[in-house]
Scaffold this active site. Structure first.
Site, PDB file in Angstrom:
ATOM      1  N   CYS A 145      -0.111   0.133   2.206  1.00 50.82           N
ATOM      2  CA  CYS A 145      -0.014  -0.677   1.181  1.00 50.82           C
ATOM      3  C   CYS A 145       0.991  -1.351   0.479  1.00 50.82           C
ATOM      4  O   CYS A 145       1.668  -2.223   1.548  1.00 50.82           O
ATOM      5  CB  CYS A 145      -0.972  -0.918   0.083  1.00 50.82           C
ATOM      6  SG  CYS A 145      -2.204  -2.392  -0.656  1.00 50.82           S
ATOM      7  N   HIS A 202      -6.376   2.538   1.977  1.00 50.56           N
ATOM      8  CA  HIS A 202      -6.913   3.207   0.913  1.00 50.56           C
ATOM      9  C   HIS A 202      -8.011   3.421   1.346  1.00 50.56           C
ATOM     10  O   HIS A 202      -8.786   3.847   2.310  1.00 50.56           O
ATOM     11  CB  HIS A 202      -6.571   2.207  -0.471  1.00 50.56           C
ATOM     12  CG  HIS A 202      -5.816   1.608  -0.734  1.00 50.56           C
ATOM     13  ND1 HIS A 202      -4.617   1.975  -1.129  1.00 50.56           N
ATOM     14  CD2 HIS A 202      -5.661   0.003  -0.737  1.00 50.56           C
ATOM     15  CE1 HIS A 202      -3.528   1.088  -1.242  1.00 50.56           C
ATOM     16  NE2 HIS A 202      -5.002  -0.085  -1.524  1.00 50.56           N
TER      17      HIS A 202
END
Lengths: 384, 248
Positions: free
Chosen positions: B98, B205
């Protein structure tokens, strides 16, 4: 062009009645939802309905427990209280409780309104329905995909409070550094800010002791006699999935709502220390109220998971049962402790009943929607 | 056998999305094979001396809130830049998730304000369009059959994405995989993540490694320069398969 108040209230009450009869389960939000649609200024109608004022309780964990504690103390001391007791804490839920408690043709008049308010909904509610007291319990990671970032939440609280003509007295958790900082900023902006949780001996009592301190602080400000405060707290029984005990088939099911890492860890600590539950059921759902992203389960303490699960019979259920079971594996929970992994909550409860004996105690750690399902199966009701 | 030494960048600032589960996954998968492992936490105050840097054979950086990324930006681009680039250029494995992934690109353009320069390891840039484009949130399934670890057995990776920034790959960039379900880098071209030598950037994630054991083992094998013996991954595979059908 909006509906008149009396008509809105009738509509709301009918909605509540119908959804109750048909067991639609959303009786705590639809009346408010419909009410606000036909009369957007609804909250204004109730602003002066409470002679002693309105209390809001917000934060990531503890809202329901703290609001129930406050309400039971206030009722003990003779106040007439309106409370969103089912925990519907968005605008429509709070509007629902106002509509349901209100007489149709007379002006609504109560002593105190006590409302738990969702941390994300607080800013928009404040401008429409400003409270006299606002308790900020804590701000930790909850549903990751919902709020994104707690810094933004705190900022929005500060902005919306600072815009109020008559801001509430704010009561802040002295152990939450982000909230303490927010309290300082609000104080500089002229708000009256109090704190709770300073007594260092409170840390031994965990969440419960801290929550009780918050309750005491606001009840003292409301000028409740100390005897009612102490009686109320000592008599208080857990509610609605927060340590709630339910008898089922001669066993005892105790529900510990575990919806984010901090509440999960607190519950594991209780189980590690008290140790009277040989059976434990984890239920992980990823419905909207639970948060769709379950990555947070890796922020639960691996150490606590391992210590609590070792030597116990562990069951895993819910839509994301597999993710939870895998999480246990990576927390080094011996797989021999895990007796069954079953997505269907009805089935896992059947299995647990078969595998346990009369008198056994089972601790259940569910996420929010799973808690509602378990209550429905075990106690026969979804929402009180 | 060698020891796995994970360099974990900014664990105190970037630990918001369960990404530390990736570290736990790597350590356990080594332990279950009798392979020793250790974690070196690299934060703002860490001085990167030779003794700190030399043993590190795998680098990891997780995701976190914007406020954390602001705090680490200067340190990341000034004090950690050369170490990170050297590690990557030498072909040691790394995983950036991310925010960390975005910072390895050429730049990040926020909705308001000027572009923030990245390390330019990956040929890509990221842009945030504010409210003009929706946030990319939801379960994601990515086809990684083009990767060396996507050949047999599990041909996908599964996870959860949550990003406002949209990443666009340049001509030289190689994506990690093709989006089967979800948005990926930008919701437009069906690419997800990026690979350069043995360095991976991704928005996944989940955390990404526990239920993608083939990915975890690939990183371990590159770090130790040998293929570790296989493990009983029944639970990992069942969880992975369950995630293939989660829907958005």
């Amino acid at each position: 062009m909006q509906f008149p108040l009396f008509f809105t209230i009738i509509l709301g009450k009918v909605t509540s009645y119908v959804s109750g009869i048909l067991r639609l389960g959303s009786g705590s939000t639809w009346p408010g939802h419909i009410g606000l649609s036909v009369r957007p200024s609804l909250f204004e109608d109730f602003v002066s309905s409470f002679s002693k004022g309105v209390v809001f309780i917000t934060g990531t964990n503890g809202k329901t427990t703290v609001s129930h504690m406050i309400v039971s103390i206030l009722r003990l001391s003779g106040f007439r209280v309106v409370h969103n007791e089912a925990g519907a804490n968005l605008l429509n839920g709070i509007a629902s409780s106002l509509i349901k408690s209100s007489p149709i043709f007379r002006k609504s008049f109560f002593d105190i309104g006590v409302f738990e308010v969702d941390e994300g909904a607080l800013p928009s509610l404040l401008s429409k329905f400003p409270p006299n007291y606002l308790i900020m319990l804590n701000l930790t990671r909850d549903q990751l995909d919902r709020f994104g970032e707690i810094d933004i939440t705190a900022q929005k609280w500060e902005e919306s409070l600072s815009q109020l003509e008559r801001p509430p007295v704010v009561i802040v958790n002295s152990l939450d550094s982000r909230l303490v900082q927010l309290g300082k900023v609000l104080s500089q902006n002229g708000l009256s800010v109090h704190t709770f949780g300073e007594d260092s001996s409170l840390s031994l009592g965990g969440f419960r002791a801290l929550n009780e301190d918050a309750v005491r602080r606001v009840c003292i400000l409301l000028k409740v006699a100390p005897k009612y405060i102490e009686t109320g707290l000592s008599q208080f029984r857990f509610v609605f999935g927060r340590g709630e005990e339910i008898p089922f088939h001669n066993r005892t099911i105790k529900i510990f709502l575990s919806k984010n890492p901090s509440s999960f860890n607190e519950n594991l600590k209780l189980l590690r220390d008290k140790g009277s539950f040989p059976h434990i059921l984890f239920i992980l759902n990823d419905n909207i109220p639970d948060g769709r992203d379950v990555s947070w389960i890796y922020d639960i303490s691996s150490d606590y998971l391992r210590k609590v699960c070792t030597g116990r019979s562990v069951y895993v259920s819910g839509l994301r049962a597999w993710d939870m079971a895998l999480r246990l594996k990576y927390a080094k929970v011996p797989l021999s402790s895990v007796k069954e992994i079953q997505v269907d909550i009805n089935k896992i409860i059947e299995i647990i009943v078969k595998n346990t004996s009369s008198g056994d105690c089972i601790a259940v750690l569910p996420t929010y929607s799973a808690m509602l399902m378990v209550r429905k199966i075990v106690a026969g009701s979804c929402i009180k | 056998m060698n020891k796995l030494t994970i360099g974990w960048l900014y664990p105190d600032l970037l630990n918001l999305y369960g990404d530390k589960g990736n570290i736990e996954c790597l350590i356990n998968r080594c332990m279950w094979r009798g392979i020793r492992s250790t974690v070196v936490k690299i934060s703002l105050k860490t001085k990167l001396t030779a003794s700190v840097v030399k043993p590190i054979n795998l680098l990891f950086m997780g995701g976190g809130p914007d406020s954390s990324q602001v705090k680490l930006y200067e340190d990341f681009t000034k004090n950690k830049r050369s170490f990170i680039k050297e590690h990557i250029d030498h072909g040691y494995p790394s995983l950036f998730i991310c925010g960390g992934y975005q910072l390895l690109g050429k730049y990040y353009k926020p909705f308001q304000g000027s572009a923030i320069e990245g390390l330019s390891v990956f040929d890509m840039y990221t842009e945030h369009f504010g409210r003009d484009k929706f946030r990319c949130v939801g379960n994601i399934v990515v086809d990684i059959s083009s990767q060396p670890f996507g050949g047999q057995g599990l041909k996908r990776i599964v996870g959860f994405e949550n990003h406002g920034g949209r990443t666009y790959l340049g001509e030289k960039a190689v994506p990690l995989g093709t989006v089967v379900s979800g948005y990926g880098n930008n919701g437009e071209d069906k690419t997800e993540g990026v690979v350069f030598k043995n360095t991976f950037g991704t928005y996944l994630h989940g955390p990404v490694l526990p239920k993608n054991p083939h990915f975890a083992d690939y990183l371990i094998s590159k770090a130790l320069k040998t293929t570790p013996p296989s493990l009983d991954d029944t639970l990992e595979v069942l969880t992975h398969r369950n995630s293939l059908n989660l829907g958005r």
